[in-house]
Design an enzyme around this catalytic site. Structure first.
Site, PDB file in Angstrom:
ATOM      1  N   ASP A  84       0.894  -1.141  -0.271  1.00 20.29           N
ATOM      2  CA  ASP A  84      -0.010  -0.042  -0.143  1.00 20.29           C
ATOM      3  C   ASP A  84       0.856   1.193  -0.120  1.00 20.29           C
ATOM      4  O   ASP A  84       1.915   1.246   0.778  1.00 20.29           O
ATOM      5  CB  ASP A  84      -1.016  -0.246   1.132  1.00 20.29           C
ATOM      6  CG  ASP A  84      -2.021   0.974   1.410  1.00 20.29           C
ATOM      7  OD1 ASP A  84      -2.506   1.269   0.066  1.00 20.29           O
ATOM      8  OD2 ASP A  84      -2.412   1.536   2.067  1.00 20.29           O
ATOM      9  N   HIS A 211     -10.005   5.441   0.730  1.00 19.35           N
ATOM     10  CA  HIS A 211      -8.612   5.672   1.773  1.00 19.35           C
ATOM     11  C   HIS A 211      -9.523   6.429   2.886  1.00 19.35           C
ATOM     12  O   HIS A 211     -10.351   7.253   2.852  1.00 19.35           O
ATOM     13  CB  HIS A 211      -7.596   6.275   0.978  1.00 19.35           C
ATOM     14  CG  HIS A 211      -7.027   5.472   0.090  1.00 19.35           C
ATOM     15  ND1 HIS A 211      -5.621   5.438  -0.274  1.00 19.35           N
ATOM     16  CD2 HIS A 211      -7.423   4.311  -0.732  1.00 19.35           C
ATOM     17  CE1 HIS A 211      -5.360   4.625  -1.044  1.00 19.35           C
ATOM     18  NE2 HIS A 211      -6.171   3.700  -1.419  1.00 19.35           N
ATOM     19  N   THR A 236      -6.025   3.346  10.773  1.00 26.03           N
ATOM     20  CA  THR A 236      -5.968   4.037  12.089  1.00 26.03           C
ATOM     21  C   THR A 236      -6.944   3.439  13.056  1.00 26.03           C
ATOM     22  O   THR A 236      -6.771   3.514  14.255  1.00 26.03           O
ATOM     23  CB  THR A 236      -6.407   5.515  11.750  1.00 26.03           C
ATOM     24  OG1 THR A 236      -5.446   6.024  11.198  1.00 26.03           O
ATOM     25  CG2 THR A 236      -6.234   6.499  13.257  1.00 26.03           C
TER      26      THR A 236
END
Length: 283
Positions: A84, A211, A236
């Site tokens: 990524d 994203h 996150t």
């Protein structure tokens, strides 16, 4: 089971009007939690290793990649490996040998023509290796110390006509679009531009990727999937779950020194987050 191919999982999700969840991993606990969470809801999943995670691991891709592959091959659900936010051409060229079936090549920081040229070269190389390739157009923001994204700034969001030309000229297999989310958000307050997503879906013939999904509320995520998003990236949210669980455990057990005690509760918290988000996506 054998490693799955990211492109196959995303294509199947797009055809079913659902989305495959793709979770960024940093430690072995992340790997195990993502797989356990996916297994608990019997859903396929993508394990993502970012260039930043590679830097954290002393710049070495193989240790984490091999651990992830070994765990994936023992999973009861399809698991794919995805590299990524790659900016380094050297790292890009390690992807295939390390077991990855796909890569997100990130030249979005560059002016349009430079982004296009770099992405075209990356796509040509990736396809020659049998890799599925994702790119980004627009300003998702929030990575590598970037300031928080102003999702309303002129030019921040992906333009459908420009995106159509970019996909055609670059040859990428999927496109990450900027529709109001931002990387590294610790609050779930992002409001997505669903009208823009509708126009992007109509304009493009490749799967769309979201994203910065950790900052997007459940209802917005579900609406984005209904609107055409076929791959949802999450990072996150796992770190919030793990850190919160570890902090709570250590506060309750200040005498604890065995890392297995607090890492296990962190791993379980991440697995629960994985399962919950996969349910939201309808996968």
């Amino acid at each position: 089971m054998p490693l799955a191919a990211t492109g196959d999982l995303v294509t199947a999700a797009a055809g079913a009007r659902t989305a495959v969840a793709a979770f960024n991993i940093i430690t072995l606990e992340h790997v195990e939690a993502v797989i356990a969470g996916a297994e608990s809801v019997a859903a396929p999943v993508v394990l993502q290793v970012s260039e930043n995670a590679v830097k954290f691991r002393y710049g070495r891709l193989l240790p984490l990649a091999r651990a992830a592959a070994a765990a994936a091959e023992r999973a009861s659900v399809p698991v794919a490996l995805h590299l990524d936010h790659v900016q380094s051409d050297d790292l890009l060229r390690q992807a295939s040998a390390a077991g990855f079936s796909s890569v997100m090549y990130d030249a979005a920081r560059l002016p349009y023509e430079e982004n296009l040229a770099a992405t075209r070269a990356a796509a040509d190389w990736a396809h020659a290796q049998g890799l599925w390739i994702e790119a980004e157009l627009g300003a998702v923001g929030g990575k590598n110390g970037e300031p928080p994204l102003d999702a309303h700034a002129p030019g921040a969001r992906t333009d459908p006509a420009e995106a159509r030309a970019f996909v055609a000229d670059s040859g990428v297999d999927a496109l990450a679009v900027a529709i109001g989310s931002s990387h590294a958000m610790t609050t779930r307050t992002a409001a997505l531009d669903h009208d823009r997503l509708k126009r992007l879906t109509a304009a493009l013939g490749v799967p769309l990727v979201l994203h910065g999904s950790s900052g997007v509320p459940d209802g917005e995520l579900a609406a984005a999937v209904a609107g055409g998003i076929a791959k949802v990236n999450v990072g996150t949210a796992l770190n919030i779950a793990m850190t919160g669980a570890v902090r709570e455990f250590l506060a309750a057990h200040p005498e604890a020194v065995d890392s297995r005690k607090y890492l296990s509760v962190g791993r379980e918290a991440m697995a629960e987050t994985v399962a919950r988000l996969i349910r939201v996506l309808g996968a």
